[in-house]
Design a protein around this motif. Sequence first.
Motif, short mmCIF file in Angstrom:
data_model
loop_
_atom_site.label_atom_id
_atom_site.label_comp_id
_atom_site.label_asym_id
_atom_site.label_seq_id
_atom_site.Cartn_x
_atom_site.Cartn_y
_atom_site.Cartn_z
N LEU A 98 0.83 -1.21 0.00
CA LEU A 98 0.00 0.00 0.00
C LEU A 98 0.87 1.25 0.00
O LEU A 98 0.65 2.19 -0.79
N ARG A 99 1.87 1.27 0.87
CA ARG A 99 2.76 2.42 0.95
C ARG A 99 3.51 2.61 -0.38
O ARG A 99 3.66 3.73 -0.86
N ALA A 173 -8.06 11.03 -3.46
CA ALA A 173 -7.13 11.84 -2.65
C ALA A 173 -5.80 12.00 -3.39
O ALA A 173 -5.23 13.09 -3.44
N ILE A 193 4.16 13.65 1.75
CA ILE A 193 2.70 13.71 1.57
C ILE A 193 2.14 12.28 1.53
O ILE A 193 1.10 11.99 2.14
N GLU A 195 3.32 9.71 2.99
CA GLU A 195 3.35 9.16 4.34
C GLU A 195 2.16 9.65 5.17
O GLU A 195 1.54 8.89 5.92
N GLN A 196 1.82 10.95 5.04
CA GLN A 196 0.66 11.49 5.75
C GLN A 196 -0.62 10.78 5.32
O GLN A 196 -1.47 10.44 6.15
N LEU A 197 -0.73 10.57 4.00
CA LEU A 197 -1.94 9.93 3.49
C LEU A 197 -2.05 8.49 3.98
O LEU A 197 -3.11 8.04 4.42
N VAL A 198 -0.94 7.75 3.92
CA VAL A 198 -0.95 6.35 4.38
C VAL A 198 -1.26 6.30 5.87
O VAL A 198 -2.04 5.47 6.33
N ASP A 199 -0.67 7.22 6.64
CA ASP A 199 -0.93 7.24 8.08
C ASP A 199 -2.42 7.48 8.37
O ASP A 199 -3.02 6.79 9.20
N HIS A 200 -3.02 8.46 7.67
CA HIS A 200 -4.46 8.71 7.84
C HIS A 200 -5.25 7.47 7.48
O HIS A 200 -6.20 7.10 8.17
N LEU A 201 -4.89 6.85 6.35
CA LEU A 201 -5.67 5.72 5.85
C LEU A 201 -5.56 4.53 6.81
O LEU A 201 -6.56 3.84 7.06
N ILE A 202 -4.39 4.30 7.36
CA ILE A 202 -4.21 3.14 8.24
C ILE A 202 -4.75 3.41 9.64
O ILE A 202 -5.51 2.63 10.19
N ASN A 203 -4.35 4.55 10.21
CA ASN A 203 -4.67 4.81 11.62
C ASN A 203 -5.92 5.65 11.84
O ASN A 203 -6.46 5.68 12.94
N GLY A 204 -6.35 6.37 10.81
CA GLY A 204 -7.47 7.27 10.98
C GLY A 204 -7.07 8.49 11.80
O GLY A 204 -5.98 8.52 12.38
N PHE B 169 -6.74 16.09 1.42
CA PHE B 169 -6.96 14.66 1.11
C PHE B 169 -8.45 14.37 1.04
O PHE B 169 -8.93 13.69 0.12
N ALA B 173 -10.69 13.08 -2.17
CA ALA B 173 -11.53 11.88 -2.17
C ALA B 173 -12.98 12.25 -2.52
O ALA B 173 -13.63 11.56 -3.30
N LEU B 201 -11.83 7.71 7.49
CA LEU B 201 -11.06 8.86 7.96
C LEU B 201 -10.89 8.83 9.47
O LEU B 201 -9.82 9.15 10.00
N ILE B 202 -11.93 8.46 10.19
CA ILE B 202 -11.87 8.48 11.65
C ILE B 202 -11.13 7.26 12.19
O ILE B 202 -10.22 7.36 13.00
N GLY B 204 -9.62 4.64 10.29
CA GLY B 204 -8.55 4.03 9.50
C GLY B 204 -8.91 2.61 9.12
O GLY B 204 -9.89 2.06 9.62
N GLY B 206 -6.47 0.19 9.22
CA GLY B 206 -5.51 -0.72 9.87
C GLY B 206 -6.16 -1.41 11.06
O GLY B 206 -7.00 -0.82 11.75
#
Lengths: 214, 214
Positions: A98-99, A173, A193, A195-204, B169, B173, B201-202, B204, B206
């Motif tokens: 994904l990353r 996005a 950028i 990394e920010q998007l992946v972090d949002h997507l994974i962790n919310g 982002f 989307a 978004l909230i 994630g 993961g």
Amino acid sequence: MTRTRDPDVTGPDRRGRRAATRRTMILNAAATSMALHGYERVTLEQIGEQVGLSATGLYHYVSGKEDILAQLLTDTIEEIGRETDRLADGSVDPLVLLRAFVRAHLRVAVTTPAGRVLSNHQDIVVSDTYSDTIREARRRHERRLESIIADGAAEQVFRAPDPHNTARFVLGALNGVPRWAGSQATAVLTDSIAEQLVDHLINGIGTGPDTAGG
Amino acid sequence: MTRTRDPDVTGPDRRGRRAATRRTMILNAAATSMALHGYERVTLEQIGEQVGLSATGLYHYVSGKEDILAQLLTDTIEEIGRETDRLADGSVDPLVLLRAFVRAHLRVAVTTPAGRVLSNHQDIVVSDTYSDTIREARRRHERRLESIIADGAAEQVFRAPDPHNTARFVLGALNGVPRWAGSQATAVLTDSIAEQLVDHLINGIGTGPDTAGG
């Protein structure tokens, strides 16, 4: 196309190579113009001028503006695919894939003219009125991301009940980024950028255990 | 513009109302054409035909195609703002506001022609070459979402170190949705897409406690 250095190369082969080189020059000139002015505004005459050909001369190498666009978008999507493979480096970890996909997409989309054309002309890429080649390339790209997400969901690394829509959100996005990051953005900036998007997507962005319920 | 029902209304006032009505008709016709064919391809002549005016006649009501586009986009962004307020219903909870914004944006963007123009023409909305009116409307919209995210981060409901990029982002989307959801999508479908996006978004995608690290 494979380029051989065979010394016995004959006239027609050399002409074939020259034609391929000329076609590449035309595609590069078109990508630059379309990234700057938009597909609709660029004429075959303008593209021809940049490579020293009349619009009629161009027709020896391309069958029209839409053919140019289809080739540009297909090449760009293939380039993102190769860059994804390179960054993933053989890993099958969904998070690594994904990353790699997000980084590869942004690097190509932000830093190359054809990538900017891909991002700016999503209306064309998704449209039914343009060529099947464009639509098929877009679908391959979307399916690649969707597979990464679906595989991650199957392995319970991701929670994604609808991988198709998740892929579409991420691509939306991603396609927005070249518009605000600017064409001068470096690979370092696009990676940050990504990394920010992946972090949002994974962790919310929620801080609670299930803040979105209700 | 406020519409009074004053019985003493004079000729010029009535003419003013007629002009406003005509301008609204022109904007609606333009929105429908631009949503179908794209801003670049639609001519003032085509818009005029739909409302029974020549291109010259149109200039009594609008100052050109770009003026039409600016008005359409500004109106649409204001409509999303009003719909956000309506859905949030006075709440100051960042999560309620975020969900209201995402729902409102999708409802307007997917189900109205002008909303589709807004989504399809992000290249124009972000461009420096079009009018300040368009750019300002876009910035207001972006800042509205950014404020919701920043306020949520200040209240520690959200974890968003860069609310500006987070907003971009989300808008990327959102702008992608009308292209794949289709113009026939109902409010129920767009609300369900909104819910998926807000959930991603909230929370994630993961499943681990901090799967994106590294």
